[in-house]
Write a protein that holds these residues in place. Structure first.
Motif: not given
Length: 167
Positions: A25-29
């Motif tokens: 999720a952090l990488m997607a953000i």
């Protein structure tokens, strides 16, 4: 008795899986934020290229700069005389003011990358504001509204507070 090691009441597998989901999720953000910044840069460069290729805009800059520079004429008087007749000069002045307002609004709302635009247009924006500010103040007074070209003023003053640094 088969006892599995647990952390905070959950197995290692649970925490590995949860960590992987959070990391994804952090990488997607981060990817979305990066893509947004790259899109702003690309849009800014496209606008800069378009400004240099737009003959009408280039002519308007030339007319306004020279009219406002002439100490023998009142740029404000010229503008309002031209406005009555709806001349080409009036339309060029209005086009230029509207263009700079659009640019300033886009920078303020982070649709354009300010750093790139400032590096390329600092002198043009600040000098043009110096030339047209008496006109803008007169338009505001005659229209009884302080909002005319307020973003253009905001941008020019902002940049003057923090001018470009020499290399």
């Amino acid at each position: 008795m088969n006892e599995t090691a647990k952390i905070l009441g959950e197995s290692y597998g649970f925490w590995v899986q949860t960590g992987a989901v959070i990391l994804s999720a952090l990488m997607a953000i981060l990817a979305v934020l990066h893509n947004g910044k790259m899109a702003r840069k690309r849009t800014t460069i496209d606008v800069l290229l378009q400004e240099n290729q737009d003959r009408g805009l280039v002519a308007a800059k030339f007319v306004v700069f020279n009219l406002a520079r002439d100490p023998n004429n009142s740029f404000v008087d010229i503008y309002f005389k031209e406005k009555e007749k709806q001349t080409k000069k009036y339309k060029q002045i209005t086009m230029l003011l509207n263009r700079y307002e659009f640019i300033a609004q886009s920078i303020k709302n982070k649709a354009f990358e300010e750093k790139i635009y400032k590096q390329m247009q600092y002198t043009n924006i600040t000098r043009m504001w110096d030339r047209v500010c008496p006109l803008v103040y007169e338009i505001r007074q005659r229209q009884n509204s302080q909002t005319f070209y307020q973003e253009f003023e905001w941008l020019a003053k902002r940049w003057k507070k923090k001018p470009l640094k020499t290399n």
